[in-house]
Design an enzyme around this catalytic site. Structure first.
Site, PDB file in Angstrom:
ATOM      1  N   ARG A  62       0.835  -1.207   0.000  1.00  0.00           N
ATOM      2  CA  ARG A  62       0.000   0.000   0.000  1.00  0.00           C
ATOM      3  C   ARG A  62       0.869   1.255   0.000  1.00  0.00           C
ATOM      4  NH1 ARG A  62      -3.459   2.887   4.408  1.00  0.00           N
ATOM      5  NH2 ARG A  62      -4.980   3.974   3.117  1.00  0.00           N
ATOM      6  N   HIS A  66       0.574   4.144  -2.875  1.00  0.00           N
ATOM      7  CA  HIS A  66       0.212   5.513  -2.517  1.00  0.00           C
ATOM      8  C   HIS A  66       1.328   6.493  -2.850  1.00  0.00           C
ATOM      9  CE1 HIS A  66      -3.636   5.306   0.020  1.00  0.00           C
ATOM     10  NE2 HIS A  66      -3.514   4.155  -0.622  1.00  0.00           N
ATOM     11  N   VAL A  70       0.875   9.843  -6.238  1.00  0.00           N
ATOM     12  CA  VAL A  70       1.017  11.291  -6.056  1.00  0.00           C
ATOM     13  C   VAL A  70       2.308  11.733  -6.744  1.00  0.00           C
ATOM     14  CG1 VAL A  70       1.161  13.202  -4.423  1.00  0.00           C
ATOM     15  CG2 VAL A  70      -0.207  11.173  -3.858  1.00  0.00           C
ATOM     16  N   GLY A  72       3.992  10.469  -9.086  1.00  0.00           N
ATOM     17  CA  GLY A  72       4.933   9.424  -9.453  1.00  0.00           C
ATOM     18  C   GLY A  72       5.670   8.861  -8.250  1.00  0.00           C
ATOM     19  N   ASP A  74       8.310   8.731  -6.056  1.00  0.00           N
ATOM     20  CA  ASP A  74       9.445   9.599  -5.730  1.00  0.00           C
ATOM     21  C   ASP A  74       9.706   9.727  -4.240  1.00  0.00           C
ATOM     22  OD1 ASP A  74       7.264  11.065  -4.945  1.00  0.00           O
ATOM     23  OD2 ASP A  74       7.593  12.746  -6.325  1.00  0.00           O
ATOM     24  N   ASN A  94      -4.587   9.044   3.118  1.00  0.00           N
ATOM     25  CA  ASN A  94      -3.453   8.210   3.516  1.00  0.00           C
ATOM     26  C   ASN A  94      -3.622   7.643   4.917  1.00  0.00           C
ATOM     27  OD1 ASN A  94      -1.572   7.913   1.396  1.00  0.00           O
ATOM     28  ND2 ASN A  94      -0.876  10.029   1.652  1.00  0.00           N
ATOM     29  N   HIS A 192      -5.762  -6.001  -3.270  1.00  0.00           N
ATOM     30  CA  HIS A 192      -6.653  -6.097  -2.113  1.00  0.00           C
ATOM     31  C   HIS A 192      -6.717  -7.512  -1.568  1.00  0.00           C
ATOM     32  CE1 HIS A 192      -9.126  -2.213  -3.167  1.00  0.00           C
ATOM     33  NE2 HIS A 192      -7.868  -1.980  -2.863  1.00  0.00           N
ATOM     34  N   THR A 193      -6.064  -8.452  -2.240  1.00  0.00           N
ATOM     35  CA  THR A 193      -5.993  -9.806  -1.703  1.00  0.00           C
ATOM     36  C   THR A 193      -5.200  -9.854  -0.401  1.00  0.00           C
ATOM     37  OG1 THR A 193      -5.449 -12.111  -2.236  1.00  0.00           O
ATOM     38  CG2 THR A 193      -3.901 -10.442  -2.990  1.00  0.00           C
ATOM     39  N   THR A 242      -7.913 -15.204   2.609  1.00  0.00           N
ATOM     40  CA  THR A 242      -6.492 -15.555   2.731  1.00  0.00           C
ATOM     41  C   THR A 242      -5.699 -14.262   2.897  1.00  0.00           C
ATOM     42  OG1 THR A 242      -6.314 -15.592   0.304  1.00  0.00           O
ATOM     43  CG2 THR A 242      -6.696 -17.685   1.418  1.00  0.00           C
ATOM     44  N   ASP A 247      -2.816 -14.162  -3.584  1.00  0.00           N
ATOM     45  CA  ASP A 247      -3.379 -15.157  -4.486  1.00  0.00           C
ATOM     46  C   ASP A 247      -4.583 -14.547  -5.188  1.00  0.00           C
ATOM     47  OD1 ASP A 247      -5.389 -15.100  -2.566  1.00  0.00           O
ATOM     48  OD2 ASP A 247      -4.912 -17.066  -1.730  1.00  0.00           O
TER      49      ASP A 247
END
Length: 320
Positions: A62, A66, A70, A72, A74, A94, A192-193, A242, A247
């Site tokens: 994540r 994130h 924003v 690229g 960096d 955030n 999101h897995t 899971t 997966d």
């Protein structure tokens, strides 16, 4: 499975170098001469962290997404002022970003081996790569050579980061702007897995009325887990069954009305995206392949290279 992962890694390597999406001076093993141990140091630090706390993998992935969304990839997401919260983390979008201390530890180790050589922006992407692989996902041949931003802005984060209730049309627009195909975009949301979602981001789907796209059993479960709206900032629901494994279970769950966020439900129902959801639910290797190509496109988009930006000594602050 090991041979399949090696094959996917090879495909990813060939795909990037045959693609116009690679930006500027990004390349495979950019630090092979200047800091040959860089990627191994990242690998070992992330491995230790994931073994200690399996939720680390989702947090690092994540963080990478994130950062890239924003201006690229960096490392602007880490940048702040002394004794204050990093600027972009002041954005409500955030909320819940964590495990940044792992990036700091990696940076400290790298500064001891090769001072002011490896960018914080590259560390974030390499850490995400290791997190994905250690969780059972594909091994992505991440390109390196990014430079670090010298500025960060809450306002830019507010504007550029997607909201938790993003619509399917906005979802398609955002990925399109980064030259990511619709199929790759659906694969990327498969991230999101891993992990959990704060109840605050789904409470509107449960109260005052239940979102009809949620299965009755699943909505009852969520109402139980997220029963107290006043504790929605500190209570969570699992993204899929899971939660620590990368997966394709997510794609099976959302087809059955078990998507936590609004976009999870919409991507499973919209005729433009549903065929890819069904396909990824049936074919995990196809999901891995498209996630890999989408990740490489996103992480190579709008990056700083060459003499742009800087290589920070400390990921939290600009060089003086």
């Amino acid at each position: 499975m090991g041979l399949i992962k090696e094959f996917l890694a090879m495909v990813s390597f060939v795909w990037v170098f045959g693609c116009s999406c690679a930006s500027g001076l990004l390349e495979h093993q950019f630090y092979r001469n200047s800091c040959g141990a860089a990627e191994m140091i990242v690998k070992e630090e992330v491995k230790t962290s994931v073994l200690t706390d399996p939720s680390t993998a989702a947090a690092l992935l994540r963080l990478a997404f994130h950062d890239c969304q924003v201006d690229g990839c960096d490392a602007s997401i880490l940048l702040g002022e002394p004794n204050s919260l990093p600027m972009e983390l002041k954005s409500d979008k955030n909320f819940g970003i964590r495990k940044m201390g792992i990036i700091d530890m990696i940076k400290t180790s790298l500064e001891q081996h090769c001072p002011q050589t490896v960018s914080c922006a590259d560390i974030i992407q390499l850490a995400a790569r290791e997190a994905i692989y250690l969780s059972g996902g594909p091994y992505i041949q991440v390109l390196t050579g990014r430079r670090d931003s010298v500025s960060a802005s809450k306002q830019r984060a507010d504007k550029q980061l997607p909201a938790s209730d993003i619509s399917i049309d906005e979802f398609i627009r955002i990925f399109g702007e980064n030259n990511i195909s619709l199929e790759e975009g659906v694969a990327l949301i498969g991230a999101h897995t891993l992990g959990r979602t704060h109840c605050r981001n789904i409470i509107d789907r449960l109260q005052p009325r239940t979102d009809p796209t949620l299965s009755p059993v699943f909505s009852l479960l969520l109402k139980t887990v997220c029963s107290n709206p006043y504790l929605s900032d500190i209570t969570f629901a699992q993204n899929d069954a899971t939660v620590f494994v990368f997966d394709n279970r997510y794609f099976l769950d959302i087809q059955d009305g078990r998507g936590l966020l609004k976009i999870d439900s919409e991507v499973a129902r919209d005729p433009r995206t549903r065929p890819y959801v069904v396909m990824f639910g049936r074919d995990m290797m196809r999901f891995f392949d498209l996630f890999t190509s989408g990740f490489l496109r996103l992480s190579s988009s709008k990056v700083l290279v060459g003499e742009e930006g800087e290589i920070r000594k400390d990921c939290r602050f600009r060089n003086k």
